[in-house]
Design a protein around this motif. Structure first.
Motif, PDB file in Angstrom:
ATOM      1  N   LEU A 240      96.757  49.443  26.755  1.00  0.00           N
ATOM      2  CA  LEU A 240      95.445  49.598  26.154  1.00  0.00           C
ATOM      3  C   LEU A 240      94.603  50.123  27.300  1.00  0.00           C
ATOM      4  CD1 LEU A 240      95.375  45.985  24.368  1.00  0.00           C
ATOM      5  CD2 LEU A 240      95.384  48.516  23.294  1.00  0.00           C
ATOM      6  N   VAL A 241      94.638  49.311  28.464  1.00  0.00           N
ATOM      7  CA  VAL A 241      94.162  49.931  29.692  1.00  0.00           C
ATOM      8  C   VAL A 241      94.899  49.460  30.908  1.00  0.00           C
ATOM      9  CG1 VAL A 241      92.059  49.224  31.007  1.00  0.00           C
ATOM     10  CG2 VAL A 241      91.655  49.776  28.715  1.00  0.00           C
ATOM     11  N   SER A 242      95.009  50.319  31.851  1.00  0.00           N
ATOM     12  CA  SER A 242      95.758  49.983  32.854  1.00  0.00           C
ATOM     13  C   SER A 242      94.729  50.483  34.241  1.00  0.00           C
ATOM     14  CB  SER A 242      97.090  50.511  33.159  1.00  0.00           C
ATOM     15  OG  SER A 242      96.824  52.034  33.226  1.00  0.00           O
ATOM     16  N   VAL A 243      94.829  49.944  35.404  1.00  0.00           N
ATOM     17  CA  VAL A 243      94.261  49.976  36.497  1.00  0.00           C
ATOM     18  C   VAL A 243      95.179  50.166  37.811  1.00  0.00           C
ATOM     19  CG1 VAL A 243      92.226  49.611  37.898  1.00  0.00           C
ATOM     20  CG2 VAL A 243      92.214  48.951  35.582  1.00  0.00           C
ATOM     21  N   ALA A 244      95.176  51.344  38.388  1.00  0.00           N
ATOM     22  CA  ALA A 244      95.813  51.205  39.971  1.00  0.00           C
ATOM     23  C   ALA A 244      95.017  51.305  40.902  1.00  0.00           C
ATOM     24  CB  ALA A 244      96.682  52.676  40.040  1.00  0.00           C
ATOM     25  N   VAL A 245      94.993  50.372  41.814  1.00  0.00           N
ATOM     26  CA  VAL A 245      94.183  49.964  42.928  1.00  0.00           C
ATOM     27  C   VAL A 245      94.856  50.082  44.054  1.00  0.00           C
ATOM     28  CG1 VAL A 245      92.541  48.370  44.164  1.00  0.00           C
ATOM     29  CG2 VAL A 245      92.811  48.530  41.604  1.00  0.00           C
ATOM     30  N   GLY A 246      94.445  50.919  45.178  1.00  0.00           N
ATOM     31  CA  GLY A 246      94.762  50.875  46.625  1.00  0.00           C
ATOM     32  C   GLY A 246      93.715  50.605  47.631  1.00  0.00           C
ATOM     33  N   LEU A 247      93.631  49.457  48.222  1.00  0.00           N
ATOM     34  CA  LEU A 247      92.607  49.204  49.168  1.00  0.00           C
ATOM     35  C   LEU A 247      92.945  49.209  50.695  1.00  0.00           C
ATOM     36  CD1 LEU A 247      90.794  46.324  47.321  1.00  0.00           C
ATOM     37  CD2 LEU A 247      90.121  48.485  47.595  1.00  0.00           C
ATOM     38  N   ASP A 248      92.134  49.771  51.743  1.00  0.00           N
ATOM     39  CA  ASP A 248      92.429  49.819  52.945  1.00  0.00           C
ATOM     40  C   ASP A 248      91.238  48.957  53.504  1.00  0.00           C
ATOM     41  OD1 ASP A 248      92.888  50.110  55.464  1.00  0.00           O
ATOM     42  OD2 ASP A 248      92.133  52.073  55.684  1.00  0.00           O
ATOM     43  N   LEU A 249      91.794  47.541  53.843  1.00  0.00           N
ATOM     44  CA  LEU A 249      90.655  46.696  54.152  1.00  0.00           C
ATOM     45  C   LEU A 249      90.700  46.146  55.743  1.00  0.00           C
ATOM     46  CD1 LEU A 249      91.161  43.888  51.287  1.00  0.00           C
ATOM     47  CD2 LEU A 249      89.506  45.829  51.412  1.00  0.00           C
ATOM     48  N   LYS A 250      89.525  46.367  56.343  1.00  0.00           N
ATOM     49  CA  LYS A 250      89.368  45.762  57.574  1.00  0.00           C
ATOM     50  C   LYS A 250      88.215  44.762  57.784  1.00  0.00           C
ATOM     51  CE  LYS A 250      91.016  50.232  59.806  1.00  0.00           C
ATOM     52  NZ  LYS A 250      90.807  51.262  60.673  1.00  0.00           N
ATOM     53  N   ASN A 251      88.822  43.476  58.095  1.00  0.00           N
ATOM     54  CA  ASN A 251      87.814  42.508  57.974  1.00  0.00           C
ATOM     55  C   ASN A 251      86.920  42.279  56.953  1.00  0.00           C
ATOM     56  OD1 ASN A 251      88.464  41.748  60.761  1.00  0.00           O
ATOM     57  ND2 ASN A 251      87.272  43.652  61.715  1.00  0.00           N
ATOM     58  N   ASN A 252      87.478  42.469  55.630  1.00  0.00           N
ATOM     59  CA  ASN A 252      86.963  42.278  54.354  1.00  0.00           C
ATOM     60  C   ASN A 252      85.908  43.403  54.222  1.00  0.00           C
ATOM     61  OD1 ASN A 252      87.195  40.041  52.414  1.00  0.00           O
ATOM     62  ND2 ASN A 252      84.979  39.394  52.647  1.00  0.00           N
ATOM     63  N   LEU A 253      86.093  44.469  54.840  1.00  0.00           N
ATOM     64  CA  LEU A 253      85.253  45.507  54.780  1.00  0.00           C
ATOM     65  C   LEU A 253      86.287  46.737  54.060  1.00  0.00           C
ATOM     66  CD1 LEU A 253      82.204  46.802  55.144  1.00  0.00           C
ATOM     67  CD2 LEU A 253      83.070  48.013  57.285  1.00  0.00           C
ATOM     68  N   ILE A 254      85.685  47.395  53.090  1.00  0.00           N
ATOM     69  CA  ILE A 254      86.479  48.373  52.215  1.00  0.00           C
ATOM     70  C   ILE A 254      86.521  49.793  53.335  1.00  0.00           C
ATOM     71  CG2 ILE A 254      86.892  49.661  50.083  1.00  0.00           C
ATOM     72  CD1 ILE A 254      85.646  47.202  48.422  1.00  0.00           C
ATOM     73  N   ASN A 255      87.353  50.043  53.937  1.00  0.00           N
ATOM     74  CA  ASN A 255      87.519  51.223  54.579  1.00  0.00           C
ATOM     75  C   ASN A 255      87.808  52.496  54.087  1.00  0.00           C
ATOM     76  OD1 ASN A 255      87.162  52.697  57.406  1.00  0.00           O
ATOM     77  ND2 ASN A 255      89.541  52.971  57.070  1.00  0.00           N
ATOM     78  N   ASP A 256      88.699  52.031  53.002  1.00  0.00           N
ATOM     79  CA  ASP A 256      89.166  53.325  51.788  1.00  0.00           C
ATOM     80  C   ASP A 256      89.683  52.730  50.670  1.00  0.00           C
ATOM     81  OD1 ASP A 256      89.406  56.001  51.030  1.00  0.00           O
ATOM     82  OD2 ASP A 256      91.065  56.354  52.373  1.00  0.00           O
ATOM     83  N   VAL A 283      84.070  43.244  50.316  1.00  0.00           N
ATOM     84  CA  VAL A 283      84.553  42.712  49.410  1.00  0.00           C
ATOM     85  C   VAL A 283      83.785  41.672  48.807  1.00  0.00           C
ATOM     86  CG1 VAL A 283      86.506  41.290  48.515  1.00  0.00           C
ATOM     87  CG2 VAL A 283      86.969  43.359  49.747  1.00  0.00           C
ATOM     88  N   SER A 284      83.550  41.917  47.508  1.00  0.00           N
ATOM     89  CA  SER A 284      82.633  40.700  46.624  1.00  0.00           C
ATOM     90  C   SER A 284      82.789  40.969  45.393  1.00  0.00           C
ATOM     91  CB  SER A 284      81.149  40.502  47.038  1.00  0.00           C
ATOM     92  OG  SER A 284      80.376  41.600  46.804  1.00  0.00           O
ATOM     93  N   GLU A 285      82.440  39.882  44.485  1.00  0.00           N
ATOM     94  CA  GLU A 285      82.654  39.994  43.100  1.00  0.00           C
ATOM     95  C   GLU A 285      81.432  40.852  42.481  1.00  0.00           C
ATOM     96  OE1 GLU A 285      82.195  37.099  38.920  1.00  0.00           O
ATOM     97  OE2 GLU A 285      82.313  36.042  41.092  1.00  0.00           O
ATOM     98  N   THR A 286      80.201  40.816  43.184  1.00  0.00           N
ATOM     99  CA  THR A 286      79.199  41.660  43.054  1.00  0.00           C
ATOM    100  C   THR A 286      79.502  43.116  43.229  1.00  0.00           C
ATOM    101  OG1 THR A 286      77.372  39.786  43.193  1.00  0.00           O
ATOM    102  CG2 THR A 286      76.933  42.117  43.322  1.00  0.00           C
ATOM    103  N   THR A 287      80.027  43.398  44.393  1.00  0.00           N
ATOM    104  CA  THR A 287      80.445  44.709  44.677  1.00  0.00           C
ATOM    105  C   THR A 287      81.537  45.388  43.400  1.00  0.00           C
ATOM    106  OG1 THR A 287      80.218  44.411  46.835  1.00  0.00           O
ATOM    107  CG2 THR A 287      81.416  46.290  46.185  1.00  0.00           C
ATOM    108  N   PHE A 288      82.542  44.474  43.142  1.00  0.00           N
ATOM    109  CA  PHE A 288      83.426  44.939  42.322  1.00  0.00           C
ATOM    110  C   PHE A 288      82.613  45.199  40.869  1.00  0.00           C
ATOM    111  CE2 PHE A 288      87.001  42.712  44.798  1.00  0.00           C
ATOM    112  CZ  PHE A 288      87.003  43.641  45.700  1.00  0.00           C
ATOM    113  N   LYS A 289      81.937  44.151  40.416  1.00  0.00           N
ATOM    114  CA  LYS A 289      81.328  44.313  38.985  1.00  0.00           C
ATOM    115  C   LYS A 289      80.563  45.697  39.165  1.00  0.00           C
ATOM    116  CE  LYS A 289      79.567  42.975  35.146  1.00  0.00           C
ATOM    117  NZ  LYS A 289      78.507  43.892  34.858  1.00  0.00           N
ATOM    118  N   GLN A 290      79.693  46.103  40.209  1.00  0.00           N
ATOM    119  CA  GLN A 290      78.799  47.260  40.154  1.00  0.00           C
ATOM    120  C   GLN A 290      79.720  48.393  40.148  1.00  0.00           C
ATOM    121  OE1 GLN A 290      76.893  46.436  43.871  1.00  0.00           O
ATOM    122  NE2 GLN A 290      75.013  45.661  42.771  1.00  0.00           N
ATOM    123  N   ALA A 291      81.052  48.621  40.816  1.00  0.00           N
ATOM    124  CA  ALA A 291      81.847  49.530  40.756  1.00  0.00           C
ATOM    125  C   ALA A 291      82.374  49.891  39.588  1.00  0.00           C
ATOM    126  CB  ALA A 291      82.929  49.358  41.852  1.00  0.00           C
TER     127      ALA A 291
END
Length: 326
Positions: A240-256, A283-291
């Motif tokens: 119905l819906v799928s999502v592919a995610v790749g995160l490059d994290l450094k100290n909880n910061l989204i580098n890429d 990284v935060s719930e608010t940031t993800f919601k805005q994205a």
């Protein structure tokens, strides 16, 4: 199904030559989509060029990239130890697709070439611009629960069915092809087409071109990757819906970050605006919601599939949350 002839090709060049000589011929590998369409009389080629003996099954780990042969089976790729270690997003997406029996037969190239389709495409008694150009789209104003919310047109609102392709779109893959005019490469996000006025054209391949391999560059997403697939039943169902995610994290910061969706458009849908927004954020719930809100802002439903807009927003948030927590 009408009678047809099979020609066995021994090299990529001979496969292209054999296909080029025929007015109504197609390549066949696993046949998991093509044979199905032939049984339902949706397509009826006079000849099939069997490419299963070609040397296109290897998975090669080269300098700063992996090359996957077009005839590598979906199961072979999904279960490869190095793929699972370095490109887990691809392995997860493949494991989510179809049944084990189909994954054992389906090839990487065939997966890419499967038709974007819906029930109206299969039903030869109903109008479908993909099957019969200019005949109309039965899904617009009809049953459209599974259909597109991005990139659709008045000609077609079907969605691309592949899980593997969503991951390859997110991973910046490149497609290598060979045809009568020689060899060329295509960025994966440019390989599949939106419907526009020619929904019968699913991709940008010339009619006689053969996919030989797919390459994925090295990345820093191995630790924090996730493929989320939401479907009506847990096995052998399109998303119905799928999502592919790749995160490059450094100290909880989204580098890429890389984000792509399936089940929402005529092609795998890359979320470039959301990616740009997320880079450099914490990284935060608010940031993800805005994205997620940014990613879904242009979505448009057609009645029965309006729920996909809310579902898509929630799926993006969940996929990002799971990937970031690994």
């Amino acid at each position: 199904m009408k009678n047809f002839q099979i020609i066995k090709a021994l090299t990529s060049a001979s496969a292209v030559t054999n296909l080029s000589k025929e007015t109504d011929a197609k390549f066949i590998a696993g046949g998991t989509n093509l044979v199905d369409l032939m049984k339902k009389n949706v397509t009826a080629p006079d000849k099939l060029v069997d490419i299963n003996t070609l040397d296109l099954k290897k998975i090669e780990f080269l300098s700063k990239k992996v090359s996957i042969g077009a005839l590598a089976k979906n199961t072979q790729v999904a279960e490869d130890k190095v793929i699972k270690e370095k490109f887990p997003l691809l392995s997860l997406a493949l494991a989510a697709g179809a049944s084990q029996q189909i994954r054992n037969m389906a090839s990487v190239g065939g997966n890419m070439l499967q038709r974007t389709r819906c029930p109206y495409f299969y039903n030869t008694d109903m109008p479908c611009n993909k099957r019969v150009p200019k005949s109309g789209c039965g899904a617009i104003g009809g049953s459209n629960r599974m259909h597109a919310v991005f990139g659709a047109s008045e000609s077609c609102i079907a969605v691309h069915p592949s899980d593997m392709c969503v991951a390859l779109a997110a991973l910046d893959a490149t497609v290598f092809v060979e045809g009568p005019k020689g060899k060329r490469k295509i960025e994966f996000t440019d390989f599949h087409r939106l419907p526009g006025n020619t929904p019968e054209k699913d991709n940008v391949l010339d009619a006689k071109e053969l996919i030989t391999s797919v390459e994925i560059p090295e990345n820093n997403f191995a630790k924090n990757s996730h493929y989320l697939k939401i479907r009506d039943r847990s096995s052998y169902a399109f998303a119905l819906v799928s999502v592919a995610v790749g995160l490059d994290l450094k100290n909880n910061l989204i580098n890429d970050v890389r984000l792509a969706m399936g089940g929402v458009a005529h092609k795998p849908w890359r979320l470039t605006e959301a990616e740009k927004f997320l880079k450099g954020k914490t990284v935060s719930e608010t940031t993800f919601k805005q994205a997620a809100d940014l990613a879904m802002k242009e979505a448009k439903g057609y009645g029965e599939n309006n729920f996909k807009i809310t579902l898509g927003t929630n799926a993006i948030i969940e996929a990002l949350t799971i990937a970031s927590s690994k």
